[in-house]
Design a protein around this motif. Structure first.
Motif, PDB file in Angstrom:
ATOM      1  N   LEU A  55      32.720  43.802  44.606  1.00  0.00           N
ATOM      2  CA  LEU A  55      32.235  45.164  44.809  1.00  0.00           C
ATOM      3  C   LEU A  55      33.207  45.978  45.668  1.00  0.00           C
ATOM      4  CD1 LEU A  55      28.426  44.485  45.412  1.00  0.00           C
ATOM      5  CD2 LEU A  55      29.467  45.571  43.408  1.00  0.00           C
ATOM      6  N   LEU A  56      33.776  45.312  46.678  1.00  0.00           N
ATOM      7  CA  LEU A  56      34.730  45.991  47.545  1.00  0.00           C
ATOM      8  C   LEU A  56      35.979  46.396  46.767  1.00  0.00           C
ATOM      9  CD1 LEU A  56      35.518  46.936  50.367  1.00  0.00           C
ATOM     10  CD2 LEU A  56      36.397  44.630  50.811  1.00  0.00           C
ATOM     11  N   TYR A  57      36.498  45.482  45.941  1.00  0.00           N
ATOM     12  CA  TYR A  57      37.690  45.786  45.156  1.00  0.00           C
ATOM     13  C   TYR A  57      37.402  46.896  44.149  1.00  0.00           C
ATOM     14  CZ  TYR A  57      39.159  41.248  47.044  1.00  0.00           C
ATOM     15  OH  TYR A  57      39.472  40.204  47.858  1.00  0.00           O
ATOM     16  N   LEU A  58      36.204  46.886  43.575  1.00  0.00           N
ATOM     17  CA  LEU A  58      35.818  47.943  42.643  1.00  0.00           C
ATOM     18  C   LEU A  58      35.759  49.291  43.363  1.00  0.00           C
ATOM     19  CD1 LEU A  58      34.821  48.854  39.850  1.00  0.00           C
ATOM     20  CD2 LEU A  58      32.496  48.256  40.583  1.00  0.00           C
ATOM     21  N   ALA A  59      35.213  49.274  44.571  1.00  0.00           N
ATOM     22  CA  ALA A  59      35.119  50.514  45.353  1.00  0.00           C
ATOM     23  C   ALA A  59      36.509  51.048  45.693  1.00  0.00           C
ATOM     24  CB  ALA A  59      34.325  50.261  46.630  1.00  0.00           C
ATOM     25  N   ILE A  60      37.423  50.156  46.016  1.00  0.00           N
ATOM     26  CA  ILE A  60      38.797  50.579  46.321  1.00  0.00           C
ATOM     27  C   ILE A  60      39.437  51.223  45.099  1.00  0.00           C
ATOM     28  CG2 ILE A  60      41.117  49.740  46.867  1.00  0.00           C
ATOM     29  CD1 ILE A  60      39.797  47.597  48.626  1.00  0.00           C
ATOM     30  N   THR A  61      39.241  50.589  43.928  1.00  0.00           N
ATOM     31  CA  THR A  61      39.819  51.111  42.688  1.00  0.00           C
ATOM     32  C   THR A  61      39.244  52.482  42.346  1.00  0.00           C
ATOM     33  OG1 THR A  61      40.099  48.847  41.855  1.00  0.00           O
ATOM     34  CG2 THR A  61      40.203  50.626  40.240  1.00  0.00           C
ATOM     35  N   PHE A  76      47.087  48.684  37.387  1.00  0.00           N
ATOM     36  CA  PHE A  76      47.890  48.261  38.528  1.00  0.00           C
ATOM     37  C   PHE A  76      47.058  47.698  39.670  1.00  0.00           C
ATOM     38  CE2 PHE A  76      49.660  49.362  42.707  1.00  0.00           C
ATOM     39  CZ  PHE A  76      50.817  48.589  42.684  1.00  0.00           C
ATOM     40  N   LEU A  77      45.969  48.382  40.037  1.00  0.00           N
ATOM     41  CA  LEU A  77      45.190  47.954  41.198  1.00  0.00           C
ATOM     42  C   LEU A  77      44.580  46.563  41.051  1.00  0.00           C
ATOM     43  CD1 LEU A  77      43.450  51.183  42.522  1.00  0.00           C
ATOM     44  CD2 LEU A  77      45.149  49.778  43.670  1.00  0.00           C
ATOM     45  N   PRO A  78      43.911  46.243  39.915  1.00  0.00           N
ATOM     46  CA  PRO A  78      43.380  44.876  39.783  1.00  0.00           C
ATOM     47  C   PRO A  78      44.469  43.807  39.883  1.00  0.00           C
ATOM     48  CG  PRO A  78      42.375  46.320  38.170  1.00  0.00           C
ATOM     49  CD  PRO A  78      43.488  47.093  38.791  1.00  0.00           C
ATOM     50  N   VAL A  79      45.637  44.081  39.276  1.00  0.00           N
ATOM     51  CA  VAL A  79      46.747  43.125  39.353  1.00  0.00           C
ATOM     52  C   VAL A  79      47.233  42.997  40.789  1.00  0.00           C
ATOM     53  CG1 VAL A  79      49.129  42.667  38.643  1.00  0.00           C
ATOM     54  CG2 VAL A  79      47.462  43.503  36.971  1.00  0.00           C
ATOM     55  N   ALA A  80      47.348  44.126  41.481  1.00  0.00           N
ATOM     56  CA  ALA A  80      47.797  44.107  42.869  1.00  0.00           C
ATOM     57  C   ALA A  80      46.813  43.342  43.759  1.00  0.00           C
ATOM     58  CB  ALA A  80      47.961  45.541  43.385  1.00  0.00           C
ATOM     59  N   ILE A  81      45.519  43.514  43.499  1.00  0.00           N
ATOM     60  CA  ILE A  81      44.495  42.806  44.281  1.00  0.00           C
ATOM     61  C   ILE A  81      44.590  41.303  44.061  1.00  0.00           C
ATOM     62  CG2 ILE A  81      42.001  42.399  44.446  1.00  0.00           C
ATOM     63  CD1 ILE A  81      41.642  45.443  44.038  1.00  0.00           C
ATOM     64  N   LEU A  82      44.766  40.879  42.810  1.00  0.00           N
ATOM     65  CA  LEU A  82      44.902  39.454  42.523  1.00  0.00           C
ATOM     66  C   LEU A  82      46.158  38.878  43.170  1.00  0.00           C
ATOM     67  CD1 LEU A  82      43.794  39.264  38.777  1.00  0.00           C
ATOM     68  CD2 LEU A  82      42.525  38.482  40.780  1.00  0.00           C
ATOM     69  N   CYS A  83      47.253  39.634  43.138  1.00  0.00           N
ATOM     70  CA  CYS A  83      48.490  39.183  43.779  1.00  0.00           C
ATOM     71  C   CYS A  83      48.300  39.058  45.286  1.00  0.00           C
ATOM     72  CB  CYS A  83      49.635  40.151  43.470  1.00  0.00           C
ATOM     73  SG  CYS A  83      50.226  40.085  41.767  1.00  0.00           S
ATOM     74  N   PHE A 224      41.425  39.881  51.732  1.00  0.00           N
ATOM     75  CA  PHE A 224      41.908  39.182  50.538  1.00  0.00           C
ATOM     76  C   PHE A 224      41.777  37.664  50.585  1.00  0.00           C
ATOM     77  CE2 PHE A 224      44.447  43.182  50.509  1.00  0.00           C
ATOM     78  CZ  PHE A 224      43.953  43.695  49.327  1.00  0.00           C
ATOM     79  N   TYR A 225      41.385  37.107  51.731  1.00  0.00           N
ATOM     80  CA  TYR A 225      41.190  35.658  51.792  1.00  0.00           C
ATOM     81  C   TYR A 225      39.775  35.376  52.263  1.00  0.00           C
ATOM     82  CZ  TYR A 225      41.762  30.734  52.908  1.00  0.00           C
ATOM     83  OH  TYR A 225      41.622  29.370  52.950  1.00  0.00           O
ATOM     84  N   ARG A 226      38.884  35.189  51.305  1.00  0.00           N
ATOM     85  CA  ARG A 226      37.488  34.902  51.621  1.00  0.00           C
ATOM     86  C   ARG A 226      37.156  33.524  51.072  1.00  0.00           C
ATOM     87  NH1 ARG A 226      34.897  39.841  52.398  1.00  0.00           N
ATOM     88  NH2 ARG A 226      33.250  38.617  53.376  1.00  0.00           N
ATOM     89  N   VAL A 227      36.602  32.667  51.907  1.00  0.00           N
ATOM     90  CA  VAL A 227      36.227  31.330  51.458  1.00  0.00           C
ATOM     91  C   VAL A 227      34.805  31.012  51.897  1.00  0.00           C
ATOM     92  CG1 VAL A 227      38.559  30.364  51.397  1.00  0.00           C
ATOM     93  CG2 VAL A 227      37.239  30.262  53.520  1.00  0.00           C
TER      94      VAL A 227
END
Length: 257
Positions: A55-61, A76-83, A224-227
């Protein structure tokens, strides 16, 4: 039948013994390779376990698109988030591995073999070291199962089960009342193994590895690092420990075989 028979033969060939100094390089290699696998696990497989991150990544996009309407941002944004997830997973995991290889895994004799109430074992198939597991004393009544790792080439051969059994035997012989463990592994096989050994998940927390030290995560690491850290425990019965494997109930007597 032939396939099952072969698997049972492999399980019977697994030998678990106490760590010896000559095992050190292989033990460190297997541990390091196991940690390397955690990078992909936490970066990508673990994403579906964190809907708040999605949800956070979607909100950023959406916010970026709203501020600057550029169609290429959708790609670009989804790829950048995964990277970014891969980068921070790699950095955090490598930092944890480096720290571990400079502390307890650098001096196994001191931390496990000479420490009262602790031990480290290796699993062998045809004389080759293929796995390891450790037990570390946490209190008079509690011991922690740590560092379980199996060479990827020898999985599904009963190595993990044999190593887990050894820790339970040790816990019973040392009169511990509880065995605990923690894992950030998302693969079902690891959790299935713990359940077959008799462990029960008693809680899930978010954050770094349980024994991480130093300052907390930076904002980007938090982003970006959630466990999910799964906490398991097993109450030891001093007379016997019941566990199930392949539908067959077996009993470990309270002594070392």
């Amino acid at each position: 039948m032939e396939k099952n028979g072969t698997k049972q033969e492999q399980i019977q060939k697994v030998v678990v013994r106490e760590f010896e100094v000559r095992d050190e390089k292989e033990v460190q290699r297997i541990f390091s390779e196991g940690m390397e696998e955690m990078v992909i696990d936490t970066a990508f497989r673990g994403l579906r376990h964190h809907p708040e991150s999605l949800l956070l990544y979607l909100a950023i996009t959406v916010s970026c698109l709203w501020v600057s309407w550029c169609p290429w941002l959708i790609v670009f944004l989804p790829v950048a988030i995964l990277c970014a997830r891969y980068f921070y997973s790699l950095r955090t995991t490598n930092s944890y591995t480096k720290r571990t290889l400079s502390t307890d895994m650098a001096n196994i004799e001191h931390f496990y073999m000479r420490a009262p109430g602790s031990c480290l074992w290796v699993a062998l198939l045809d004389g080759v070291v293929v796995g390891l597991v450790a037990a570390m004393k946490r209190s008079l009544e509690v011991v922690e199962l740590k560092r379980m790792s199996v060479d990827r080439r020898y999985r599904c051969c009963g190595v993990g089960m044999a190593l887990g059994q050894k820790v339970l035997e040790f816990a019973s012989s040392q009169k511990y009342s509880k065995v605990i463990l923690g894992t950030t592994n998302y693969t079902p096989a690891a959790h299935n193994l713990y359940r077959r050994l008799g462990f029960h998940c008693v809680g899930v927390t978010n954050g770094y590895h349980a024994d991480s030290t130093g300052p907390g995560p930076s904002f980007l690491e938090w982003l970006f690092y959630r466990v999910c850290h799964h906490h398991y425990e097993l109450k030891v019965q001093q007379k016997h420990i019941d566990f199930h494997y392949n539908g067959c109930s077996q009993i470990l007597q309270s002594r070392i075989y």
